[in-house]
Each structure stands twice: as C-alpha cells, then as structure tokens.
Design a protein around this motif. Structure first.
Motif, PDB file in Angstrom:
ATOM      1  N   GLY A   1       2.450  27.927 -21.164  1.00 22.59           N
ATOM      2  CA  GLY A   1       4.420  28.216 -21.437  1.00 22.59           C
ATOM      3  C   GLY A   1       5.074  28.985 -21.043  1.00 22.59           C
ATOM      4  O   GLY A   1       6.124  28.180 -21.143  1.00 22.59           O
ATOM      5  N   GLY A   2       5.044  29.743 -21.064  1.00 24.95           N
ATOM      6  CA  GLY A   2       6.145  30.652 -20.153  1.00 24.95           C
ATOM      7  C   GLY A   2       6.479  29.788 -18.670  1.00 24.95           C
ATOM      8  O   GLY A   2       7.833  30.029 -18.282  1.00 24.95           O
TER       9      GLY A   2
ATOM     10  N   ALA B   1       8.488  27.275 -19.882  1.00 27.13           N
ATOM     11  CA  ALA B   1       9.829  27.558 -19.544  1.00 27.13           C
ATOM     12  C   ALA B   1      10.759  28.365 -19.128  1.00 27.13           C
ATOM     13  O   ALA B   1      11.702  27.920 -18.507  1.00 27.13           O
ATOM     14  CB  ALA B   1       9.763  28.769 -21.137  1.00 27.13           C
TER      15      ALA B   1
ATOM     16  N   ARG C   1      12.672  25.144 -16.113  1.00 26.14           N
ATOM     17  CA  ARG C   1      13.501  24.779 -17.441  1.00 26.14           C
ATOM     18  C   ARG C   1      14.954  25.427 -16.583  1.00 26.14           C
ATOM     19  O   ARG C   1      16.360  24.757 -16.626  1.00 26.14           O
ATOM     20  CB  ARG C   1      13.298  24.466 -18.926  1.00 26.14           C
ATOM     21  CG  ARG C   1      12.318  23.291 -19.410  1.00 26.14           C
ATOM     22  CD  ARG C   1      12.560  23.283 -20.477  1.00 26.14           C
ATOM     23  NE  ARG C   1      11.339  22.582 -21.307  1.00 26.14           N
ATOM     24  CZ  ARG C   1      10.859  22.800 -22.250  1.00 26.14           C
ATOM     25  NH1 ARG C   1      10.935  24.020 -23.057  1.00 26.14           N
ATOM     26  NH2 ARG C   1       9.668  21.843 -22.622  1.00 26.14           N
ATOM     27  N   THR C   2      14.352  26.397 -17.130  1.00 24.83           N
ATOM     28  CA  THR C   2      16.254  27.637 -16.751  1.00 24.83           C
ATOM     29  C   THR C   2      16.038  27.611 -15.219  1.00 24.83           C
ATOM     30  O   THR C   2      17.640  27.224 -15.163  1.00 24.83           O
ATOM     31  CB  THR C   2      15.439  28.909 -17.420  1.00 24.83           C
ATOM     32  OG1 THR C   2      15.404  28.589 -19.148  1.00 24.83           O
ATOM     33  CG2 THR C   2      16.564  29.524 -17.327  1.00 24.83           C
TER      34      THR C   2
ATOM     35  N   THR D   1       8.961  18.269 -18.005  1.00 28.06           N
ATOM     36  CA  THR D   1       7.073  18.599 -17.742  1.00 28.06           C
ATOM     37  C   THR D   1       6.442  16.826 -17.685  1.00 28.06           C
ATOM     38  O   THR D   1       6.605  16.335 -19.411  1.00 28.06           O
ATOM     39  CB  THR D   1       6.751  19.554 -18.116  1.00 28.06           C
ATOM     40  OG1 THR D   1       7.708  21.145 -18.284  1.00 28.06           O
ATOM     41  CG2 THR D   1       5.307  19.732 -18.771  1.00 28.06           C
TER      42      THR D   1
END
Ligand code: NAP
Length: 271
Positions: free
Chosen positions: A170-171, A174, A177-178, A261
C-alpha cells in the motif's frame, strides 16, 4: 500495436525468477535491452542468456534492493554498458501467499522491527532506493517509465498475517501516485501493476510439497483453492499475464497513463 521498445534499456529487479523473469523475457521479445538485478546472480545470468537468444543485450547484476550501494552500482553499470536507462521495474519482493505457516503471524504477535522491518525494507524501501538511483538519468533524458509491482493486498484487505506485506505494498501505491504527480512535468511516468495470486514455479513447488513438508503443502493448496474460488475467472494468473501488463505500462503504448494501478487478478478484486 508497436510498443516502441527496441533499443530502450529496462532494469528489472528480482528478475531471476517468477514474475520478474517473465517481465525480462517479454521485454526481450519486444527488442528492449535488459539489466537483471537480483540477489541470485547465477539464476539472473541464466535469464540473461535466455534474453540474449531474442537478439537483445542483457546484463545480470547481483543487486540487493535494500542496499543503496549495490543498487547504485547496478545503475552505474547500466549507464556504462547501455548509456541510457529508460525503464525501471521495481519487482523484487516477498511473496506473501507462500503457504509457510511460520510467516503467517498476526500483527499482535510481531516483535518490534526485527519482525516487520524485513518486509517493509524489501517492498517499500527497496522500491524507494531503486527509484532514487534510477531517477537522475531519467531526469536528464526528460523521459522514463517506472512500473512498481504491488499486490491486491496493498489495495484491499490482505489475509490475516499479512499486515506488513500489505503496509509495504500500500505504501508503494501511495508513493507511486505522488511521485507520478511530481514527475509528470519531467516526462517521467509512474504506474503500478497489482497481481492477484500468480502461479510461479515457486508456488507450484510449494503446493506439490517438492521442497517443503506435507503440512505446508496442504496449507498452501488450501489457501490457493480459497483464492481461486473467489476469483471470477476461476484460476490463478500466470507470470506472463502480469508481465504483459507491466510491459504495456512501461511502454509508449500507455503514454497518457500515469499514477495508476492496474489490477491483474482475474477479477478477484475489482478496483
Ligand atoms: P519470486 O518468484 O520469489 O521472485 C522474486 C525474485 O526477487 C527472486 O529471484 C528473489 O530472490 C528476488 N529478491 C528477493 N529479495 C530481493 C532483494 N532484496 N533484492 C533483489 N532481489 C530480491 O516472486 P514472484 O512471485 O515472482 O513475485 C514478484 C513480485 O510480485 C513481488 O513483488 C511480489 O510481492 C509480487 N506479487 C506476487 C504475487 C504472486 O502470487 N506470485 C502476487 C502479488 C504480488 P530469492 O528467490 O533468492 O529470494
């Protein structure tokens, strides 16, 4: 569809076996030159030999993604040998659904970082370390494509016992995306592929008890059967199906796609 990969250079971490190996060989069939980074140099060299049979250049390098010095060396050798680094596939990782009951520990039973650091280190820090090392040459070229291999477990609830794996994956989602947002003006795209349960040789061997005890094999089979039962397409994925998605996202065929994703899981999780 022309993926326009001929002559480009792709670095694949964890490329010695499983999904990473399929990604290497799919790139080779599209004419990309390859750098295979893995902790298992012998297997990586065998994969490099297979790639060369497709008439591309391929280099195998021993690189542990958790060790910045080794990763820097891998990127340095890539630039020395090929003069460019167009694509980075952050694939090296741990397979969580591996049927080993000892790895299935609940969060409440984990002891400080000695228990949870290894997974976070490889999955999350490894991705960050490799991305940091590859970026300068992509920024200089004002182009590049980064594909991170994550997991359904980073997007939805993972199986009990997979908290650290899920946190790492999950990290990475994230982070991707950024980073995609930050790098878009520089012509660099960042995307993820989230495989569902994928039948690699390692999985097959576990299930058939070839290198584990019968209890572990039965446990693995039960887990796999449960996942397949809730998968609309009714089977596990193959490494080649994950590789096709990764190579598509790495190529210019997906030139208007970033920060995404792509879930490749037979519909077991619809995102
Ligand atoms: P695999 O068969 O275990 O292959 C992973 C490769 O990465 C192995 O060659 C492994 O070497 C290497 N590796 C491990 N730690 C490394 C490190 N620190 N630095 C460099 N290389 C390292 O795994 P896979 O099933 O192909 O999985 C590939 C990716 O897909 C992973 O990120 C995994 O989490 C993800 N994924 C897999 C599945 C699945 O069902 N297979 C599902 C969802 C997501 P050793 O074998 O020597 O450890």
């Amino acid at each position: 569809m022309d993926l326009k990969l001929r002559g480009k250079t792709a670095v694949i971490t964890g490329g010695a076996r499983g999904i990473g190996k399929a990604i290497v060989l799919t790139f080779a069939s599209e004419g990309a030159n390859l750098v295979i980074g893995d902790i298992d140099l012998h297997e990586a060299q065998l994969v490099a030999d297979m790639a060369r049979a497709a008439d591309v250049r391929a280099l195998a390098i021993r690189a542990d993604v958790t060790r910045p010095k080794e990763v820097k060396k891998m990127v340095g050798e890539t630039m020395d040998q090929f003069g460019r680094l167009d694509i980075l596939i952050n694939n090296a990782g741990i397979v969580y659904v591996n049927g080993e009951p000892t790895t299935r520990r609940l969060f409440q039973d984990l002891k400080e970082d000695e228990d949870y650091s290894p997974e976070l280190n490889i999955i999350l820090h490894g991705t960050i370390i490799c991305t940091r090392a590859a970026l300068p040459s992509m920024l200089k070229a004002k182009s590049g494509s980064i594909v991170n291999i994550v997991s359904e477990a980073g997007l939805t609830a993972g199986l009990p016992g997979s908290t650290m794996y899920s946190a790492g994956k999950g990290g990475v989602v994230a982070f991707s995306r950024t980073l995609a947002n930050e790098l878009a003006p520089s012509g660099i795209r960042v995307n993820c592929v989230a495989p569902g349960l994928t039948k690699t040789t390692r999985m097959e061997r576990l299930e058939s008890s070839a290198d584990k005890d019968a209890k572990t094999a039965a446990y693995a089979k039960l887990t796999y059967d449960q996942v397949v039962a809730r998968t609309p397409l009714g089977r596990m994925g193959t490494p080649w199906e994950i590789a096709n998605a990764a190579v598509f996202l790495a190529s210019d065929a997906s030139s208007f796609t970033t920060g995404q994703t792509l879930v490749v899981s037979g519909g077991s999780f619809m995102y």
